[in-house]
Design an enzyme around this catalytic site. Structure first.
Site, PDB file in Angstrom:
ATOM      1  N   THR A 179       0.850  -1.203   0.000  1.00 26.78           N
ATOM      2  CA  THR A 179       0.000   0.000   0.000  1.00 26.78           C
ATOM      3  C   THR A 179       0.881   1.246   0.000  1.00 26.78           C
ATOM      4  O   THR A 179       1.799   1.359   0.817  1.00 26.78           O
ATOM      5  CB  THR A 179      -0.928  -0.005   1.237  1.00 26.78           C
ATOM      6  OG1 THR A 179      -1.721  -1.193   1.180  1.00 26.78           O
ATOM      7  CG2 THR A 179      -1.833   1.205   1.278  1.00 26.78           C
ATOM      8  N   ARG A 188      -9.449  11.915   9.084  1.00 32.82           N
ATOM      9  CA  ARG A 188     -10.716  11.189   9.245  1.00 32.82           C
ATOM     10  C   ARG A 188     -11.609  11.965  10.215  1.00 32.82           C
ATOM     11  O   ARG A 188     -11.483  11.836  11.446  1.00 32.82           O
ATOM     12  CB  ARG A 188     -10.469   9.780   9.780  1.00 32.82           C
ATOM     13  CG  ARG A 188      -9.345   9.025   9.087  1.00 32.82           C
ATOM     14  CD  ARG A 188      -9.826   8.062   8.033  1.00 32.82           C
ATOM     15  NE  ARG A 188      -8.680   7.507   7.315  1.00 32.82           N
ATOM     16  CZ  ARG A 188      -8.107   6.332   7.586  1.00 32.82           C
ATOM     17  NH1 ARG A 188      -8.585   5.579   8.549  1.00 32.82           N
ATOM     18  NH2 ARG A 188      -7.063   5.910   6.878  1.00 32.82           N
ATOM     19  N   HIS A 294      -8.161   4.118  -1.264  1.00 29.84           N
ATOM     20  CA  HIS A 294      -8.303   3.698   0.125  1.00 29.84           C
ATOM     21  C   HIS A 294      -9.759   3.861   0.576  1.00 29.84           C
ATOM     22  O   HIS A 294     -10.032   4.162   1.738  1.00 29.84           O
ATOM     23  CB  HIS A 294      -7.362   4.515   1.015  1.00 29.84           C
ATOM     24  CG  HIS A 294      -6.657   3.718   2.079  1.00 29.84           C
ATOM     25  ND1 HIS A 294      -5.341   3.349   2.004  1.00 29.84           N
ATOM     26  CD2 HIS A 294      -7.089   3.218   3.271  1.00 29.84           C
ATOM     27  CE1 HIS A 294      -5.002   2.681   3.100  1.00 29.84           C
ATOM     28  NE2 HIS A 294      -6.045   2.576   3.872  1.00 29.84           N
ATOM     29  N   GLY A 327     -15.538   1.721  -3.473  1.00 27.65           N
ATOM     30  CA  GLY A 327     -16.910   2.016  -3.889  1.00 27.65           C
ATOM     31  C   GLY A 327     -17.686   0.825  -4.415  1.00 27.65           C
ATOM     32  O   GLY A 327     -18.824   0.998  -4.873  1.00 27.65           O
TER      33      GLY A 327
END
Ligand code: FMN
Length: 405
Positions: A179, A188, A294, A327
């Site tokens: 990653t 966040r 992500h 998604g």
């Protein structure tokens, strides 16, 4: 009319006595699993899964990148036995789908990584264990035998990186996913508002949530403590920002080259890669890319990965495996990604909603839903196989204006 006669007309369905299974039976798509999960799981934990960075524009855009496409079906094709199988990184899968890495899965439900991997194994799909898992590389390998992939966050402590990679190789993990989009933590917003720390500690606020979500707390209090299982040293509770600060913000293509030397299995780079980076990935010896933002958790406003598929496929050629995540909530999303040129899709939240809604059977449910939806989409499209979907993909899709998607 007598009651007995009515009884002959109405056939009673058998009643499901298990409350969890009854709840799952009422979920007819991933969105309903999410709704169910929100009712059962304390707010900070649900938000940790569901939320994204900043204004959460990427989360919305990730969905729109799929839903702005419309299908143009083919008429009068015999679709009585569609072949949904696909080869992904040299392995035949019943469906072009992979379960992606998600950290701290036991915080979501004690079934945790092992429960998710068992469900993946039952469906014949690969499971990716995260560096930040709450089950160790070795424990997962001992408990289940799906096609095992390992996701690496390149840590500041370079000795630890080599150790993690060698342990994954020793335990038979087949694919290493690196990653590359966590140089620093995304902002966040929901986690900050909720004061989330991992492992969670009991605070006045969490004690208040025991009353409204008792099932979650009873399960958690009965199960082993949540730890960062891949690291020997015990860690105190940390915020997401403190956790991501363990990862190196200085990684470059040289680190990928070094990993390529060390790891003899398949190597996949996971991040928001455009055409130029995908070509570099090929040059660095990667076998695949996992186009990802992500799930909208890192750089808000990062391009939706679904919008990158065509250009990456064109730039990298057929030799590179192109996976896409962020998604995916429906089998039709998987069909769209394949039609655009991807080899497979990867899911994060879709299976976590299932896990939160009903533990391991909830993950089975999420995978069943996606499998059934994908198969039905192929049939209604007039397509008999995944190979055909790839080959004729661009004839089968038309893009509607973003404003009306
Ligand atoms: C709760 C959660 C934890 C995650 N943890 C990791 C992780 O440890 N490593 C990683 O590479 N990606 C992680 N991701 C990102 C996923 O692998 C994947 O890119 C993302 O979930 C895809 O978007 P989707 O959730 O819309 O399917 C995480 C995602 C979620 C939702």
């Amino acid at each position: 009319m007598k009651v007995r006669e009515i009884g002959q007309l109405i056939r009673m369905r058998p009643v499901e006595l298990d409350a969890a299974r009854r709840r799952l039976a009422r979920c007819h798509d991933i969105h309903e699993l999410r709704t169910r999960a929100r009712r059962l799981i304390p707010r900070p934990v649900f938000d940790y899964v569901d939320g994204g960075a900043d204004e959460e524009l990427s989360i919305r855009a990730n969905r729109e990148a799929f839903t702005r496409w419309r299908f143009v079906p083919r008429a009068l094709v015999d679709v009585s036995a569609p072949d949904t199988s696909a080869r992904v990184l040299d392995r035949a899968l019943p469906l072009p789908l992979v379960l992606g890495p998600t950290g701290f899965t036991r915080m979501v439900h004690p079934a945790g990584e092992i429960g998710v991997a068992r469900a993946a194994e039952r469906s014949g799909l690969p499971y990716t264990l995260s560096t930040m898992a709450t089950t160790s590389i070795e424990d997962l390998a001992a408990a289940t035998d799906p096609d095992r992939w390992f996701q690496l966050y390149i840590l500041k402590d370079s000795g630890l990186n080599s150790e993690l990679v060698d342990r994954a190789a020793a335990c038979g993990y087949r694919v290493l996913v690196v990653t590359i989009d966590t140089a620093v933590a995304g902002h966040r917003s929901r986690d900050q508002r909720n004061g989330l720390i991992i492992p969670p500690e009991l605070t006045a606020r969490s004690i208040a949530s025991i009353a409204s979500r008792p099932g979650y707390w009873i399960r958690m209090l009965r199960s082993p403590a949540i730890v960062f299982a891949n690291f020997a040293a015990g860690h105190p509770s940390m915020t997401i920002e403190e956790i991501i600060a363990l990862f190196s913000p200085a990684i470059t293509w040289d680190d990928i080259a070094a990993l390529r030397e060390r790891w003899t299995g398949k190597l996949v780079i996971k991040g928001p890669l455009g055409a130029a980076d995908a070509a570099r990935a090929v040059g660095a010896g990667a076998d695949g890319v996992q186009l990802s933002n992500h799930g909208g958790r890192q750089l808000d406003r990062a391009v939706p990965p679904a919008d990158l598929i065509t250009e990456v496929r064109d730039a990298a050629g057929p030799g590179l495996s192109v996976l896409v995540d962020s998604g995916i909530r429906h089998g039709a999303d998987i069909a769209t990604a394949i039609a655009l040129g991807a080899d497979a899709c990867v899911i994060g939240r879709a299976y976590l909603y299932g896990l939160m809604a009903g533990g391991e059977p909830g993950v089975d449910k999420a995978l069943d839903l996606l499998t059934t939806q994908f198969r039905r989409t192929l049939q209604l499209l007039g397509v008999t196989s995944v190979a055909e979907l790839r080959k004729h993909g661009h004839e089968l899709l038309t893009r509607v204006h973003p404003d009306i998607a």
